[in-house]
Design a protein around this motif. Structure first.
Motif, PDB file in Angstrom:
ATOM      1  N   TYR A  27     -12.545 -20.610  25.683  1.00 11.09           N
ATOM      2  CA  TYR A  27     -12.042 -19.509  24.866  1.00 11.09           C
ATOM      3  C   TYR A  27     -10.647 -19.088  25.321  1.00 11.09           C
ATOM      4  CZ  TYR A  27     -11.439 -14.833  22.971  1.00 11.09           C
ATOM      5  OH  TYR A  27     -10.931 -13.733  22.343  1.00 11.09           O
ATOM      6  N   ARG A  35      -6.522 -11.336  25.971  1.00 14.59           N
ATOM      7  CA  ARG A  35      -7.704 -10.981  25.191  1.00 14.59           C
ATOM      8  C   ARG A  35      -8.580 -10.024  26.008  1.00 14.59           C
ATOM      9  NH1 ARG A  35      -4.942 -12.057  21.743  1.00 14.59           N
ATOM     10  NH2 ARG A  35      -4.860 -13.965  20.552  1.00 14.59           N
ATOM     11  N   THR A  36      -9.310  -9.188  25.302  1.00 13.90           N
ATOM     12  CA  THR A  36     -10.191  -8.209  25.946  1.00 13.90           C
ATOM     13  C   THR A  36     -11.582  -8.790  26.153  1.00 13.90           C
ATOM     14  OG1 THR A  36     -11.020  -7.304  23.868  1.00 13.90           O
ATOM     15  CG2 THR A  36      -8.983  -6.327  24.746  1.00 13.90           C
ATOM     16  N   LYS A  38     -14.148  -7.411  24.951  1.00 11.84           N
ATOM     17  CA  LYS A  38     -14.768  -7.281  23.621  1.00 11.84           C
ATOM     18  C   LYS A  38     -14.473  -8.502  22.759  1.00 11.84           C
ATOM     19  CE  LYS A  38     -14.377  -2.263  23.580  1.00 11.84           C
ATOM     20  NZ  LYS A  38     -13.635  -1.137  23.017  1.00 11.84           N
ATOM     21  N   ASP A  39     -13.226  -8.996  22.821  1.00  7.53           N
ATOM     22  CA  ASP A  39     -12.870 -10.209  22.080  1.00  7.53           C
ATOM     23  C   ASP A  39     -13.745 -11.375  22.527  1.00  7.53           C
ATOM     24  OD1 ASP A  39     -10.748  -8.853  20.817  1.00  7.53           O
ATOM     25  OD2 ASP A  39      -9.293  -9.517  22.326  1.00  7.53           O
ATOM     26  N   ILE A  41     -16.732 -11.322  24.089  1.00 13.25           N
ATOM     27  CA  ILE A  41     -18.152 -11.177  23.748  1.00 13.25           C
ATOM     28  C   ILE A  41     -18.382 -11.433  22.263  1.00 13.25           C
ATOM     29  CG2 ILE A  41     -18.356  -8.689  23.283  1.00 13.25           C
ATOM     30  CD1 ILE A  41     -20.898  -8.811  25.119  1.00 13.25           C
ATOM     31  N   SER A  42     -17.461 -11.007  21.421  1.00 10.17           N
ATOM     32  CA  SER A  42     -17.587 -11.288  19.981  1.00 10.17           C
ATOM     33  C   SER A  42     -17.595 -12.791  19.725  1.00 10.17           C
ATOM     34  CB  SER A  42     -16.434 -10.657  19.200  1.00 10.17           C
ATOM     35  OG  SER A  42     -16.522  -9.266  19.253  1.00 10.17           O
ATOM     36  N   HIS A  43     -16.769 -13.506  20.448  1.00  8.67           N
ATOM     37  CA  HIS A  43     -16.709 -14.965  20.310  1.00  8.67           C
ATOM     38  C   HIS A  43     -17.998 -15.626  20.815  1.00  8.67           C
ATOM     39  CE1 HIS A  43     -15.127 -19.042  20.445  1.00  8.67           C
ATOM     40  NE2 HIS A  43     -15.536 -19.104  21.696  1.00  8.67           N
ATOM     41  N   GLU A  45     -21.033 -14.327  21.211  1.00  9.90           N
ATOM     42  CA  GLU A  45     -22.273 -13.920  20.548  1.00  9.90           C
ATOM     43  C   GLU A  45     -22.747 -14.950  19.526  1.00  9.90           C
ATOM     44  OE1 GLU A  45     -22.506  -9.070  20.728  1.00  9.90           O
ATOM     45  OE2 GLU A  45     -21.238  -9.969  19.185  1.00  9.90           O
ATOM     46  N   GLU A  46     -21.812 -15.749  18.990  1.00  9.58           N
ATOM     47  CA  GLU A  46     -22.183 -16.791  18.038  1.00  9.58           C
ATOM     48  C   GLU A  46     -23.065 -17.846  18.696  1.00  9.58           C
ATOM     49  OE1 GLU A  46     -18.512 -18.365  16.530  1.00  9.58           O
ATOM     50  OE2 GLU A  46     -17.773 -16.381  15.980  1.00  9.58           O
ATOM     51  N   ASP A  49     -26.961 -15.547  21.918  1.00 12.23           N
ATOM     52  CA  ASP A  49     -27.566 -14.340  21.350  1.00 12.23           C
ATOM     53  C   ASP A  49     -27.959 -13.378  22.466  1.00 12.23           C
ATOM     54  OD1 ASP A  49     -28.515 -12.789  19.174  1.00 12.23           O
ATOM     55  OD2 ASP A  49     -30.575 -13.424  19.638  1.00 12.23           O
TER      56      ASP A  49
END
Length: 137
Positions: A27, A35-36, A38-39, A41-43, A45-46, A49
Motif C-alpha cells: 500500500y 497517508r493516514t 485511516k487511509d 485501514i480503509s484499503h 478492510e477490503e 474483514d
C-alpha cells in the motif's frame, strides 16, 4: 526503499513478514505521498474483514521505528510514507491530497555557519500548501 528492502530490514530486525505486513508495505509503496492510518485501514478492510486500528497502529509504529516508513504531522494527524533515504532531501506536502514533491535544497546549508558552536543531531524541513492538481480544483 522498495518492498524487498523493507522485508529484508524487517527480517534482519527479527520480525516476521506476514501477508498483512506485506500488504501494508505494498500500500505505501504504491501511495503517492503521505497517508493516514485511516487511509490504510480503509484499503485493508477490503481484504481483512474486521482489521483493528490497534493492528494498524502497531504495524505503523514498527515500520517507523525500524526505518521503513517516515512520518510527519499535518493538521494534528500523523501521516506516513515509504522512507526515501537514497539521498538527502526535503518535501513539499499537499494539504489536500497528501502528495509530496522532493526538494533537493536544504536550508541547513545556510544555517550551519550560525550554529557553529552547536552539535546538530538532525533536522526536518517541510513546506505545506496545495499541489497543482488540488490548486486548480
Amino acid at each position: 526503499m522498495n518492498i524487498e528492502e523493507a522485508i529484508d530490514l524487517l527480517k534482519s530486525k527479527g520480525y516476521k513478514a506476514t501477508g498483512r505486513r506485506k500488504d501494508i508495505l505494498s500500500y505505501f509503496n504504491e501511495a503517492d505521498g503521505y497517508r493516514t492510518a485511516k487511509d490504510l485501514i480503509s484499503h485493508l478492510e477490503e481484504s481483512y474483514d474486521g482489521i483493528s486500528f490497534d493492528t494498524i497502529y502497531r504495524n505503523l509504529h514498527l515500520y517507523h521505528e525500524v526505518g521503513i516508513l517516515e512520518s510527519t504531522e499535518l493538521n494534528g494527524e500523523k501521516l506516513f510514507r515509504m522512507n526515501c533515504t537514497h539521498h538527502h532531501h526535503h518535501h513539499f506536502i499537499c494539504n489536500e491530497c497528501g502528495k509530496t514533491k522532493e526538494i533537493d535544497v536544504c536550508p541547513m546549508d545556510e544555517l550551519l555557519g550560525t550554529l557553529s558552536n552547536y552539535e546538530i543531531e538532525g533536522h526536518k524541513f517541510e513546506i505545506y500548501g496545495l499541489c497543482p492538481g488540488c490548486k486548480g480544483a
